[in-house]
Enzyme design. Structure first.
Site, PDB file in Angstrom:
ATOM      1  N   HIS A   1       8.622   1.671 -10.993  1.00 33.87           N
ATOM      2  CA  HIS A   1       7.208   2.012 -11.092  1.00 33.87           C
ATOM      3  C   HIS A   1       6.586   1.310 -12.284  1.00 33.87           C
ATOM      4  O   HIS A   1       6.773   1.719 -13.430  1.00 33.87           O
ATOM      5  CB  HIS A   1       7.042   3.528 -11.208  1.00 33.87           C
ATOM      6  CG  HIS A   1       5.610   3.956 -11.301  1.00 33.87           C
ATOM      7  ND1 HIS A   1       5.205   5.095 -11.962  1.00 33.87           N
ATOM      8  CD2 HIS A   1       4.468   3.380 -10.828  1.00 33.87           C
ATOM      9  CE1 HIS A   1       3.901   5.200 -11.887  1.00 33.87           C
ATOM     10  NE2 HIS A   1       3.428   4.172 -11.215  1.00 33.87           N
TER      11      HIS A   1
ATOM     12  N   ASN B   1       3.022  10.023 -14.298  1.00 29.20           N
ATOM     13  CA  ASN B   1       1.890  10.536 -13.524  1.00 29.20           C
ATOM     14  C   ASN B   1       1.901  12.059 -13.441  1.00 29.20           C
ATOM     15  O   ASN B   1       0.853  12.698 -13.402  1.00 29.20           O
ATOM     16  CB  ASN B   1       1.899   9.935 -12.111  1.00 29.20           C
ATOM     17  CG  ASN B   1       1.312   8.538 -12.095  1.00 29.20           C
ATOM     18  OD1 ASN B   1       0.684   8.105 -13.056  1.00 29.20           O
ATOM     19  ND2 ASN B   1       1.529   7.812 -11.004  1.00 29.20           N
TER      20      ASN B   1
ATOM     21  N   VAL C   1       0.818  -1.199   0.000  1.00 32.55           N
ATOM     22  CA  VAL C   1       0.000   0.000   0.000  1.00 32.55           C
ATOM     23  C   VAL C   1       0.865   1.267   0.000  1.00 32.55           C
ATOM     24  O   VAL C   1       1.976   1.281   0.531  1.00 32.55           O
ATOM     25  CB  VAL C   1      -0.943  -0.019   1.233  1.00 32.55           C
ATOM     26  CG1 VAL C   1      -0.140   0.037   2.524  1.00 32.55           C
ATOM     27  CG2 VAL C   1      -1.965   1.101   1.170  1.00 32.55           C
TER      28      VAL C   1
END
Length: 666
Positions: free
Chosen positions: A451, A501, A402
């Site tokens: 990532h 992003n 998470v």
């Protein structure tokens, strides 16, 4: 390689030519100074001299056959030399370059002695067209042997008369599917459709099989009557209509004209091989000099640039990985590594979650592995590891839990003490900075970011994130690992959102702002697709997950307080994964109307939608998040799907003379 009887051509640079004691001529392709063979101007000119020598030898009864084979250990021919494409500026240039090649292949095909093509490794594009001009084709069963026509990915289709020859050998359905999709076929699949006539077990067996084929006068048989009947009218018209419908589901004609022109070529001339050959060049030439092809060739070069981010010579070879976190992302990373041949241990605090994550990889394994033994072997390489015992053996350890800083720090600190020397330690974070996560580790310089993007199996890019503390050798190994699992590495600076992003967020939130102002979501998404995006920004937000979007927005300083996004998240309407977000989802697809929007208005709105993305791409370059404008374009194309036929956001900005200050205001 072969004992020569004589050497009539001793000054060749890219080929070796000899004639053995049986009178068999051997043409070995070994392009000078290159790791792979490609059909450029000089290799084709030299092949022409070889064909002339064989013509003379056949007439004088000194040569009984010709074998074309590669001297490269791992490849036959990867296609035409894409570096020479830029030399063709006009349609006349294209005609001038193609005519000698198609004439050469016709001469090869007309040779009065058997011509055998011996294939090991990649046989693609022009290489396959050359093979199809030979009389008989033998390939190795090696997993690295792949045949196909990737030209459509460059905005063109086969131009050395491969369209007609492939239909002759495989029939219109298999041949057109190969050309329209650009997919590579295994040797066994190529044999099943008719591109290959014989299979052997190894590269070493090729010469003996080729010699036997020559001496026995073997010749390939064209597609049977039933397949050839489909080239006749009206069957051809029916097939063309069906093909056009399938292509339209994937790409628009104004964005990617090549598959549509190929279907037209087949529809008009597919029943006559010679007519199709003649028409092929006329249809091919305008595509070769089109903006779409030029930009798609640029995208190919950008993909090579990304591969170059990994060091060429590195003794470290990752064989085992350990993934911490068996949620969707972690399990999918583990599954992908297994599919690329690695052994992976998967850890989570919940054994049930591990079992669920492993089970979810069944679809990937079914897609990647065609036989039950292969699938069983893959399943055996994905190992449930609730106690993390695989950490000590792993070459790569990836944390994918998470997105909470304190939890990541705790988990990584515990893992760091059990790593073997030389193991790579990485965190799969989408928004947190690497130096913040590394704080408190016994060796902060060891940590990098990897990532991955969702879905892992579909997205080709992985951002390799260099934290302020990350050592350069760890970053290099991260890039090497990414290439080892057949992804593109993009080395980025550790800043909020990294590159992808950071660039994507203002694009998506600009679209959401329009919704707040009363704009229709379907109209927004259609405008983005009209520009060339694979899906619209609102549908993309639903696909990513609205909770994820809101989280990333907060990290990047985009306030969504009181917005429709926040209201949807508060109501548990998170998009695709919950069944409702901005759209209602059914069978994993958003429910939409069937309205038709004004084309001119869609083009205007599409440019307006991508303006914030382009502006942020420029700012990312200015801030040094990646090393060059080309790498910005590569990252945005492969990380977001930015319209490939436009060549990348910064390339598009330059091509349309949009000053960076004006882009955001457009």
């Amino acid at each position: 390689m072969f004992k020569a009887k004589f050497h009539p051509l001793t000054d060749l640079e890219d080929w070796r030519f000899s004639v053995d004691e049986w009178g068999i001529a051997w043409a070995e392709f070994d392009r000078e100074g290159e790791s792979q063979n490609a059909l450029g101007r000089r290799p084709l000119e030299e092949l022409g001299r070889i064909v002339s020598a064989v013509e003379d030898g056949a007439r004088d009864k000194n040569i009984v056959g010709l074998v074309i084979i590669s001297a490269k250990p791992r490849g036959f021919i990867v296609g035409a030399d894409i570096r020479e494409f830029a030399e063709m500026k006009t349609e006349s240039d294209v005609y001038e370059r193609l005519r000698p090649v198609t004439a050469l292949f016709d001469r090869l095909e007309r040779l009065p002695v058997p011509v055998v093509c011996a294939i090991n490794g990649f046989c693609l594009g022009g290489g396959l067209e050359l093979a199809l001009a030979c009389h008989y084709r033998i390939a190795t069963r090696d997993a690295g042997t792949r045949l196909g026509f990737p030209e459509v990915k460059l905005g063109i289709f086969p131009g050395f008369n491969g369209t007609a020859r492939s239909i002759r050998q495989a029939g219109p359905i298999a041949a057109m599917q190969a050309m329209l999709t650009g997919k590579m076929l295994s040797a066994s699949a190529a044999r099943a459709v008719g591109f290959v006539d014989q299979l052997v077990d190894s590269r070493g067996a090729l010469p003996w099989a080729a010699r036997k084929a020559i001496l026995r006068g073997r010749k390939s048989k064209p597609a049977g009557f039933a397949k050839q009947a489909l080239t006749k009218w009206p069957a051809r018209e029916f097939l063309a209509k069906r093909m056009r419908g399938e292509v339209a589901k994937k790409v628009r004609e104004d964005h990617y004209p090549a598959p549509y022109r190929l279907i037209e070529l087949f529809e008009r001339h597919g029943g006559n091989e010679e007519a199709m050959k003649a028409a092929e060049t006329r249809a091919f030439a305008p595509l070769m000099v089109s903006d779409q092809s030029r930009n798609l060739r640029r995208v190919f070069k950008l993909s090579e640039l990304l591969k170059g981010q990994a060091p060429k010579k590195l003794a470290w070879k990752p064989l085992r990985a350990h993934v911490i976190g068996a949620g969707t992302m972690g399990a999918d990373i583990a599954g992908w590594c297994v599919a690329r041949g690695m052994e992976v241990t998967l850890q989570d605090v919940s054994p049930e979650q591990i079992a669920k994550g492993i089970a979810a990889q069944g679809k990937l394994f079914a897609r990647k592995f065609k036989t039950k033994p292969q699938r069983d072997a893959a399943k055996a390489r994905l190992i449930a590891d609730p106690n993390g015992e695989g950490v000590a053996r792993a070459d790569v350890v990836i944390e994918a839990i998470v997105e909470k800083l304190d939890i990541k720090r705790t988990v990584l600190a515990e893992v760091a003490n059990r790593l073997k020397p030389g193991a790579l330690l990485a965190t799969n974070t989408s928004s947190l900075q690497i130096e913040d996560i590394a704080a408190g580790l016994p060796d902060p310089g060891r940590l990098i970011g990897l990532h991955f993007f969702n879905p892992v199996a579909m997205m080709p890019l992985v951002e390799v994130v260099r934290g302020e503390q990350s050592r350069e050798d760890e970053v290099s190994r991260g890039a090497a690992f990414v290439t080892a699992i057949d992804k593109f590495p993009l080395i980025t600076k550790s800043v909020p959102g990294f590159l992808v992003n950071r660039v994507l967020t203002p694009y998506m939130f600009g679209a959401m702002k329009l919704i707040e102002q009363g704009e229709d979501k379907e109209r927004i998404d259609e405008a983005a697709r009209t520009f060339g995006m694979p899906m619209g920004p609102i549908e993309l937000a639903d696909t990513v997950g609205l909770d994820v979007c809101a989280h990333v927005a907060r990290i990047l300083g985009f306030s969504s307080e009181g917005s429709r996004l926040d209201r949807l998240v508060a109501a548990g309407k998170l998009g695709k994964k919950s069944g409702e977000g901005f759209y209602v989802w059914k069978d994993r697809k958003p429910l939409k109307g069937d309205r038709v929007f004004d084309r001119v208005e869609m083009e205007r709105l599409g440019r307006e939608l991508v303006a914030p993305l382009i502006a942020e791409a420029q700012k990312s370059l200015d801030d040094g998040i990646v090393a060059s404008a080309d790498l910005v374009d590569a990252g945005v194309i492969f990380g977001t799907g930015f319209a490939p036929f436009r060549g990348g956001p910064l390339h598009y900005q330059a091509e349309h003379a949009l000053p960076s200050a004006a882009v955001a205001e457009q």
